[in-house]
Design a protein around this motif. Structure first.
Motif, PDB file in Angstrom:
ATOM      1  N   ASN A 371       0.818  -1.211   0.000  1.00  0.00           N
ATOM      2  CA  ASN A 371       0.000   0.000   0.000  1.00  0.00           C
ATOM      3  C   ASN A 371       0.855   1.265   0.000  1.00  0.00           C
ATOM      4  O   ASN A 371       0.458   2.299   0.538  1.00  0.00           O
ATOM      5  CB  ASN A 371      -0.990   0.007   1.168  1.00  0.00           C
ATOM      6  CG  ASN A 371      -2.088  -1.016   0.980  1.00  0.00           C
ATOM      7  OD1 ASN A 371      -2.590  -1.215  -0.125  1.00  0.00           O
ATOM      8  ND2 ASN A 371      -2.451  -1.700   2.054  1.00  0.00           N
ATOM      9  N   LYS A 372       2.035   1.163  -0.601  1.00  0.00           N
ATOM     10  CA  LYS A 372       2.867   2.326  -0.847  1.00  0.00           C
ATOM     11  C   LYS A 372       3.755   2.027  -2.053  1.00  0.00           C
ATOM     12  O   LYS A 372       4.070   0.866  -2.328  1.00  0.00           O
ATOM     13  CB  LYS A 372       3.702   2.709   0.368  1.00  0.00           C
ATOM     14  CG  LYS A 372       4.559   1.610   0.959  1.00  0.00           C
ATOM     15  CD  LYS A 372       5.237   2.107   2.230  1.00  0.00           C
ATOM     16  CE  LYS A 372       6.032   0.996   2.913  1.00  0.00           C
ATOM     17  NZ  LYS A 372       6.649   1.462   4.174  1.00  0.00           N
ATOM     18  N   LYS A 373       4.128   3.081  -2.754  1.00  0.00           N
ATOM     19  CA  LYS A 373       4.841   2.922  -4.012  1.00  0.00           C
ATOM     20  C   LYS A 373       6.162   2.189  -3.836  1.00  0.00           C
ATOM     21  O   LYS A 373       6.922   2.461  -2.903  1.00  0.00           O
ATOM     22  CB  LYS A 373       5.088   4.290  -4.648  1.00  0.00           C
ATOM     23  CG  LYS A 373       5.714   4.214  -6.037  1.00  0.00           C
ATOM     24  CD  LYS A 373       5.905   5.595  -6.627  1.00  0.00           C
ATOM     25  CE  LYS A 373       6.534   5.481  -8.030  1.00  0.00           C
ATOM     26  NZ  LYS A 373       6.755   6.813  -8.635  1.00  0.00           N
ATOM     27  N   ASP A 374       6.417   1.237  -4.743  1.00  0.00           N
ATOM     28  CA  ASP A 374       7.689   0.512  -4.834  1.00  0.00           C
ATOM     29  C   ASP A 374       7.997  -0.363  -3.631  1.00  0.00           C
ATOM     30  O   ASP A 374       9.166  -0.667  -3.356  1.00  0.00           O
ATOM     31  CB  ASP A 374       8.854   1.488  -5.065  1.00  0.00           C
ATOM     32  CG  ASP A 374       8.793   2.138  -6.442  1.00  0.00           C
ATOM     33  OD1 ASP A 374       8.181   1.553  -7.355  1.00  0.00           O
ATOM     34  OD2 ASP A 374       9.361   3.242  -6.601  1.00  0.00           O
ATOM     35  N   PHE A 375       6.943  -0.797  -2.911  1.00  0.00           N
ATOM     36  CA  PHE A 375       7.162  -1.705  -1.776  1.00  0.00           C
ATOM     37  C   PHE A 375       6.121  -2.823  -1.783  1.00  0.00           C
ATOM     38  O   PHE A 375       4.960  -2.628  -2.141  1.00  0.00           O
ATOM     39  CB  PHE A 375       7.068  -0.956  -0.443  1.00  0.00           C
ATOM     40  CG  PHE A 375       8.340  -0.246  -0.069  1.00  0.00           C
ATOM     41  CD1 PHE A 375       9.305  -0.875   0.705  1.00  0.00           C
ATOM     42  CD2 PHE A 375       8.575   1.054  -0.509  1.00  0.00           C
ATOM     43  CE1 PHE A 375      10.485  -0.210   1.045  1.00  0.00           C
ATOM     44  CE2 PHE A 375       9.745   1.713  -0.181  1.00  0.00           C
ATOM     45  CZ  PHE A 375      10.704   1.098   0.607  1.00  0.00           C
ATOM     46  N   HIS A 376       6.583  -4.000  -1.365  1.00  0.00           N
ATOM     47  CA  HIS A 376       5.703  -5.129  -1.083  1.00  0.00           C
ATOM     48  C   HIS A 376       5.929  -5.554   0.361  1.00  0.00           C
ATOM     49  O   HIS A 376       6.895  -5.113   1.008  1.00  0.00           O
ATOM     50  CB  HIS A 376       5.975  -6.302  -2.032  1.00  0.00           C
ATOM     51  CG  HIS A 376       5.278  -6.138  -3.359  1.00  0.00           C
ATOM     52  ND1 HIS A 376       5.656  -5.199  -4.286  1.00  0.00           N
ATOM     53  CD2 HIS A 376       4.215  -6.805  -3.909  1.00  0.00           C
ATOM     54  CE1 HIS A 376       4.860  -5.279  -5.345  1.00  0.00           C
ATOM     55  NE2 HIS A 376       3.980  -6.243  -5.139  1.00  0.00           N
ATOM     56  N   ILE A 377       5.039  -6.370   0.875  1.00  0.00           N
ATOM     57  CA  ILE A 377       5.133  -6.806   2.264  1.00  0.00           C
ATOM     58  C   ILE A 377       5.152  -8.333   2.324  1.00  0.00           C
ATOM     59  O   ILE A 377       4.424  -8.996   1.593  1.00  0.00           O
ATOM     60  CB  ILE A 377       3.972  -6.221   3.101  1.00  0.00           C
ATOM     61  CG1 ILE A 377       4.188  -6.457   4.591  1.00  0.00           C
ATOM     62  CG2 ILE A 377       2.620  -6.739   2.632  1.00  0.00           C
ATOM     63  CD1 ILE A 377       3.252  -5.644   5.477  1.00  0.00           C
ATOM     64  N   LEU A 378       6.026  -8.872   3.162  1.00  0.00           N
ATOM     65  CA  LEU A 378       6.193 -10.315   3.315  1.00  0.00           C
ATOM     66  C   LEU A 378       5.526 -10.824   4.586  1.00  0.00           C
ATOM     67  O   LEU A 378       5.236 -10.051   5.499  1.00  0.00           O
ATOM     68  CB  LEU A 378       7.679 -10.680   3.361  1.00  0.00           C
ATOM     69  CG  LEU A 378       8.591 -10.134   2.256  1.00  0.00           C
ATOM     70  CD1 LEU A 378      10.032 -10.583   2.501  1.00  0.00           C
ATOM     71  CD2 LEU A 378       8.119 -10.605   0.899  1.00  0.00           C
ATOM     72  N   HIS A 379       5.295 -12.132   4.659  1.00  0.00           N
ATOM     73  CA  HIS A 379       4.855 -12.855   5.858  1.00  0.00           C
ATOM     74  C   HIS A 379       3.438 -12.473   6.322  1.00  0.00           C
ATOM     75  O   HIS A 379       3.165 -12.423   7.519  1.00  0.00           O
ATOM     76  CB  HIS A 379       5.851 -12.649   7.014  1.00  0.00           C
ATOM     77  CG  HIS A 379       7.275 -12.886   6.629  1.00  0.00           C
ATOM     78  ND1 HIS A 379       7.689 -14.030   5.985  1.00  0.00           N
ATOM     79  CD2 HIS A 379       8.386 -12.097   6.773  1.00  0.00           C
ATOM     80  CE1 HIS A 379       8.990 -13.961   5.759  1.00  0.00           C
ATOM     81  NE2 HIS A 379       9.445 -12.806   6.224  1.00  0.00           N
ATOM     82  N   LEU A 380       2.544 -12.226   5.365  1.00  0.00           N
ATOM     83  CA  LEU A 380       1.155 -11.940   5.732  1.00  0.00           C
ATOM     84  C   LEU A 380       0.401 -13.238   6.034  1.00  0.00           C
ATOM     85  O   LEU A 380       0.578 -14.245   5.349  1.00  0.00           O
ATOM     86  CB  LEU A 380       0.442 -11.214   4.595  1.00  0.00           C
ATOM     87  CG  LEU A 380       0.848  -9.756   4.333  1.00  0.00           C
ATOM     88  CD1 LEU A 380       0.101  -9.227   3.120  1.00  0.00           C
ATOM     89  CD2 LEU A 380       0.574  -8.892   5.544  1.00  0.00           C
ATOM     90  N   SER A 381      -0.448 -13.187   7.048  1.00  0.00           N
ATOM     91  CA  SER A 381      -1.246 -14.345   7.432  1.00  0.00           C
ATOM     92  C   SER A 381      -2.710 -13.947   7.540  1.00  0.00           C
ATOM     93  O   SER A 381      -3.044 -12.969   8.236  1.00  0.00           O
ATOM     94  CB  SER A 381      -0.757 -14.898   8.774  1.00  0.00           C
ATOM     95  OG  SER A 381      -1.540 -16.011   9.169  1.00  0.00           O
ATOM     96  N   TYR A 382      -3.557 -14.695   6.826  1.00  0.00           N
ATOM     97  CA  TYR A 382      -4.995 -14.422   6.908  1.00  0.00           C
ATOM     98  C   TYR A 382      -5.485 -14.685   8.332  1.00  0.00           C
ATOM     99  O   TYR A 382      -5.145 -15.691   8.942  1.00  0.00           O
ATOM    100  CB  TYR A 382      -5.773 -15.302   5.920  1.00  0.00           C
ATOM    101  CG  TYR A 382      -7.256 -14.989   5.910  1.00  0.00           C
ATOM    102  CD1 TYR A 382      -7.745 -13.947   5.149  1.00  0.00           C
ATOM    103  CD2 TYR A 382      -8.145 -15.722   6.686  1.00  0.00           C
ATOM    104  CE1 TYR A 382      -9.103 -13.630   5.147  1.00  0.00           C
ATOM    105  CE2 TYR A 382      -9.498 -15.429   6.693  1.00  0.00           C
ATOM    106  CZ  TYR A 382      -9.969 -14.376   5.914  1.00  0.00           C
ATOM    107  OH  TYR A 382     -11.308 -14.067   5.938  1.00  0.00           O
TER     108      TYR A 382
END
Length: 582
Positions: A371-382
């Motif tokens: 949810n910000k430019k040029d970044f992804h996020i790891l280790h998300l858990s539903y």
């Protein structure tokens, strides 16, 4: 029929604009001619095939208790407004005004007209159940008519409508009609499958399509390799991932990672060296023009928009525009993720509905946009880092998926051509069009409806797509314009002519649908025309074979058999009884 008097304008070369085998061969064989885009005229040979299909359809509809009607092709706007489809049906409905400025449309289907007819004249429980049908011309203004008769604008269709006192009787009769359709396609000699389907613009609670199997088919059929489950790709269900996989592992805490200029799953997966099944795609839609919807699907899966519409109960669905997307998630296109999305949407006065596919709810160590430019996020858990308002089956089925019915088999795919569709409508039309009946106590109830369509002219094209070779068409016997053609290979030889005439007359006397090719053409031309037209059997009679008292009989897809002239009839009957086009 004597070919010397027949109007059969065959063509030696393929038409330049023919884009399918059926279009090419039906034009070349003298069955149809193109008048305008998506509009064809049927020539005598084509009419013979069309009428044979129509006859089988009519016989089975009558056997199922149907009564035939003829309804108008021109229908008034008011009926379509009552059902709510005047606008909803879209631009395929050809609308026009008469000289008095009254608005009409050309019949694309007949639910409105038939329901109104029954509503006016069948008002008692004694009238039900009732099934009425017609076989007539329909017109749908396709934006890109193509594939000849397979996707034309004007076509011949059988449409039937049943009316019932309750749901139970409607469901009973639905099965009657499903069996009748199987009977029709069995008698036509086609290789087909009934499959679960989406009801589309017709509506209703459930439906089945009947697909003629052909490698050139537009439609994809998903089926189980172990049980009877089959559905078109739009309808094919997907078994929840967490039903067939081991419990998910515990994930690490979320962590941002820079991904400059990378936003597609393919690019980010390659950059981070992570499998695509760990990714979460976040897709943004507007439902019915006003409801923001966020869909979450796994990175290696594709969203099935038909399933999404069904989950939402929405008729209109479109992808969000760039400005709508960025306002809702606060990030450029390609960098949205599910974490914190609901809170951000609320902050900008938007109540987005978040729907996750079953496979996303099974992710314990996921990757998405940050949810910000040029970044992804790891280790998300539903369930820990993000949630959904609803979890549903949203994705497109894949080969190798576990069967949603038996759970043991695997999903495989075939291609097919839709030639029939049966729907259980419920009260979708009887309610707005006031199709009601009085029960034994005088109490009023809405009729419960079903509708059942068959593309009569489409069957002709589908049969050719399924049955053809380099020489031309291979008709199933029940559809062929003629079962046997007697080829007089020496029309100037009186003995050959007399013998050919005798065989031709005897075939007709035995009730066999026969023709006589008595044209002043070479043997090669007659052989090629018979193959092109797809005639199941040819009886070849020339001076050389008759000199030895023999006739050459050749199945369209087999070898020449030489038989004594006196045994011609027995051999023809035997070959016809066992004839199959492939």
């Amino acid at each position: 029929m004597r070919f010397s008097r027949a109007f059969i304008p065959t063509m030696r070369e393929d038409p330049s604009d023919a884009d399918t085998a059926s279009n090419r061969l039906l034009l070349r064989g003298g069955f149809i001619r193109k008048v305008a885009s998506g509009i064809y005229e049927w020539l005598p040979l084509g009419v013979r095939v069309l009428k044979k299909v129509e006859s089988i359809v009519r016989e089975e509809m009558n056997a199922a208790g149907g009564q035939e009607t003829i309804l108008p092709v021109v229908q008034p706007k008011e009926l379509w407004e009552e059902s709510g489809r005047w606008v909803k049906y879209g631009r395929e409905l050809l609308r026009f005004k008469d000289r008095k400025e009254a608005e009409f449309c050309l019949s694309a289907t007949a639910e409105e007209v038939m329901t109104t007819l029954v509503a006016h004249h069948a008002r008692s429980w004694r009238s039900l159940p009732l099934m009425l049908y017609q076989i007539g011309i329909k017109f749908r203004d396709e934006i890109r008519p193509r594939f000849g008769l397979l996707r034309g604008r004007e076509f011949l269709m059988k449409d039937a409508y049943s009316f019932h006192a309750d749901e139970a009787d409607a469901e009973r009769y639905y099965e009657v009609m499903r069996f009748s359709y199987c009977r029709i396609f069995d008698r036509l000699g086609l290789n087909y499958r009934p499959v679960e389907a989406d009801s589309g613009a017709i509506g209703g609670s459930f439906s089945h399509e009947f697909m003629v199997l052909a490698e050139t088919g537009e439609d994809v059929i998903a089926y189980c390799d172990s049980c009877a489950y089959a559905a078109n790709l739009e309808r094919a269900e997907c078994r929840p991932i967490n039903d067939v996989q081991s419990p998910k592992p515990k994930a690490q805490s979320p962590e941002d990672v820079a991904t400059p200029g990378k936003y597609s799953v393919d690019d980010v997966s390659a950059m981070l060296d992570l499998p695509k099944e760990r990714f979460i795609k976040t897709l943004f839609y507007m439902a019915d023009g006003k409801i923001p919807v966020v869909c979450l699907v796994r990175g290696d899966h594709e969203l099935n928009e038909v399933k999404l519409r069904r989950v939402l109960g929405s008729d209109q669905l479109r992808k969000m525009e760039k400005g709508e997307y960025e306002r809702l998630c606060g990030a450029p296109v390609g960098f949205a993720g599910p974490q914190g999305l609901a809170a951000h949407a609320k902050a900008v006065d938007s109540m987005a509905l978040i729907i996750a596919d079953h496979a996303v709810a099974a992710i314990a160590d996921g990757v998405s946009g940050a949810n910000k430019k040029d970044f992804h996020i790891l280790h998300l858990s539903y369930g820990r880092d993000f949630n959904a308002d609803r979890v549903a089956d949203l994705r497109q089925a894949l080969a190798g998926d576990a069967c949603p019915r038996c759970g043991k088999g695997k999903i495989e795919f075939l291609r097919g051509i839709e030639v029939g569709h049966v729907f259980k409508l419920g009260t979708k039309y009887s309610e707005p069009l006031k199709a009601q009946y009085l029960d034994r106590q005088g109490k009023s109830h809405l009729m419960v409806m079903g509708t059942y369509g068959i593309g009569v002219s489409r069957i002709v094209a589908a049969a050719v797509e399924q049955n053809n070779d380099k020489q031309g068409i291979l008709w199933p016997k029940s559809m062929a314009p003629y079962e046997v053609v007697v080829l007089n290979l020496d029309p100037e030889d009186d003995q050959v002519t007399e013998a050919a005439e005798g065989v031709y007359q005897e075939l007709k006397g035995r009730g066999i649908d026969a023709a006589l090719d008595d044209r002043d053409e070479s043997a090669g031309v007659k052989f090629k025309d018979a193959d092109l037209m797809g005639i199941p059997l040819t009886a070849r009679m020339g001076s050389r074979s008759l000199a030895s008292g023999q006739v050459e009989i050749k199945p369209r897809n087999g070898q020449v058999a030489k038989v004594p002239l006196g045994e011609t009839m027995g051999k023809v009957c035997s070959l016809l009884d066992n004839y199959k086009p492939q």
